[in-house]
Design an enzyme around this catalytic site. Structure first.
Site, short mmCIF file in Angstrom:
data_model
loop_
_atom_site.label_atom_id
_atom_site.label_comp_id
_atom_site.label_asym_id
_atom_site.label_seq_id
_atom_site.Cartn_x
_atom_site.Cartn_y
_atom_site.Cartn_z
N ASP A 1 -32.72 -18.48 28.64
CA ASP A 1 -32.00 -19.74 28.85
C ASP A 1 -32.51 -20.75 27.83
OD1 ASP A 1 -30.37 -21.71 29.93
OD2 ASP A 1 -31.69 -22.14 31.61
N SER A 2 -31.82 -21.87 27.74
CA SER A 2 -32.30 -22.95 26.87
C SER A 2 -33.49 -23.66 27.50
CB SER A 2 -31.18 -23.95 26.60
OG SER A 2 -30.75 -24.53 27.82
N TYR B 1 -28.55 -26.87 25.25
CA TYR B 1 -27.58 -26.13 24.45
C TYR B 1 -26.21 -26.79 24.41
CZ TYR B 1 -30.20 -21.91 23.19
OH TYR B 1 -31.05 -21.02 22.62
N GLY B 2 -25.90 -27.61 25.40
CA GLY B 2 -24.60 -28.25 25.43
C GLY B 2 -24.33 -29.17 24.25
N CYS C 1 -27.45 -18.70 31.32
CA CYS C 1 -26.96 -20.02 30.91
C CYS C 1 -25.45 -19.93 30.77
CB CYS C 1 -27.60 -20.43 29.58
SG CYS C 1 -26.92 -21.92 28.82
N ASN C 2 -24.73 -20.78 31.51
CA ASN C 2 -23.27 -20.74 31.44
C ASN C 2 -22.76 -21.06 30.04
OD1 ASN C 2 -21.99 -20.53 34.38
ND2 ASN C 2 -23.88 -21.69 34.53
N GLU D 1 -35.25 -30.15 35.06
CA GLU D 1 -36.42 -29.93 34.19
C GLU D 1 -37.59 -30.80 34.65
OE1 GLU D 1 -36.80 -28.08 31.06
OE2 GLU D 1 -34.96 -26.98 31.54
N CYS E 1 -24.05 -24.71 36.73
CA CYS E 1 -25.08 -24.67 35.69
C CYS E 1 -26.32 -24.08 36.34
CB CYS E 1 -25.37 -26.08 35.17
SG CYS E 1 -26.85 -26.21 34.12
N THR E 2 -27.01 -23.19 35.65
CA THR E 2 -28.14 -22.51 36.28
C THR E 2 -29.29 -23.46 36.60
OG1 THR E 2 -29.01 -21.85 34.10
CG2 THR E 2 -27.58 -20.28 35.25
N HIS E 3 -29.30 -24.65 36.01
CA HIS E 3 -30.31 -25.65 36.39
C HIS E 3 -30.07 -26.20 37.79
CE1 HIS E 3 -31.50 -25.80 32.13
NE2 HIS E 3 -32.55 -26.48 32.52
#
Length: 261
Positions: free
Chosen positions: A9-10, A41-42, A73-74, A151, A185-187
């Protein structure tokens, strides 16, 4: 010999995908790589995003034999999967917003999709909605600030709940509220408790269990083994923020965090 899965992932959002995989397949070795030098990444162009994903994954594969890669990561999954699948000889699994299970779960026919602005705008997302939720009302909300809050949380900092409340305010009022919310979003599953506190009557749906089931299907049941499991994490920038993530990564079972460059 135990098989090895690389989760990429980012940032740390991929931990929400890693955890259900680990629960279903505890016999695996795990590697976790995040490209914090280019986070988020967006904000990257498509060509730059593909380039970075391939570079970081190649750097990990040069160090370890890997049996399967998960792009957790989507944003990255939408762009990089075709290139990786052409390049690598091992399976590559991506993530997509959980529109299909949300459409099956909703009771009032109203679904919320909470994702990054890039995922909200992407034609692929709208094709998923048309294919699986065409007869439902789907409310869209794009937020990068929640990525930052996730984060922060994993660095041991307080989540700014006022920020979450502002993002989710449209779904706390109005004539028709979603009864099912896709965490696209995976976050965002990392903020599941905080989101549930603000939307207590809304079912939260994410892609973690579906990805874990896919990995299980591709690798098969991993028998119990007495050999020591490997769980290592890699980043692309060794800075103070990465250092603050070390306790969290250790809590998730990763014994080390190493910079790839």
């Amino acid at each position: 010999m135990s098989k090895t899965v690389l989760v990429f992932d980012s940032g740390v959002g991929g931990l929400s995908i890693y955890e259900p995989i680990r629960q279903q397949l505890p016999g695996l070795n795990f590697l976790y790589a995040f490209d914090n030098a280019c986070f988020p990444y967006g904000e990257l162009s498509e060509s730059r995003l593909v380039e970075r994903c391939c570079q970081v994954i190649a750097a990990v594969l040069a160090r370890h034999p890997v049996d399967l890669v998960v792009i957790a990561c989507n944003t990255a999954s939408t762009h990089v999967l075709p290139t990786l699948r052409q390049t690598l000889s091992i399976p590559v699994v991506g993530v997509v917003p959980a529109i299909k299970p949300a459409a099956s779960a909703t009771r009032n026919g109203c679904i919320g999709l909470l994702a990054t602005p890039g995922t909200i705008a992407r034609p692929y997302t709208h094709r998923l909605i048309q294919e699986f939720a065409a007869h439902h009302r789907v409310l869209l909300c794009g937020s990068t600030e929640l990525v930052v809050q996730a984060e922060r949380k994993l660095m041991g900092q307080a989540v700014e709940r006022a920020v979450l409340a502002e993002v989710l305010a449209p779904w706390q009022q109005g004539e028709q509220k979603p009864d099912t919310l896709v965490l696209g979003c995976t976050h965002f599953p990392l903020l599941k408790q905080e989101i549930a506190d603000l939307l207590p009557d809304v079912a939260l749906v994410d892609s973690g269990s579906a990805v874990a089931q896919r990995v299980c299907h591709l690798l098969g049941t991993q028998p119990a083994s007495s050999e020591k499991k490997t769980s290592r994490a890699y980043c692309t920038r060794d800075d103070d923020k990465a250092a603050r993530l070390r306790p969290t990564l250790q809590a998730y079972g990763f014994e080390s965090l190493t910079c790839l460059v």
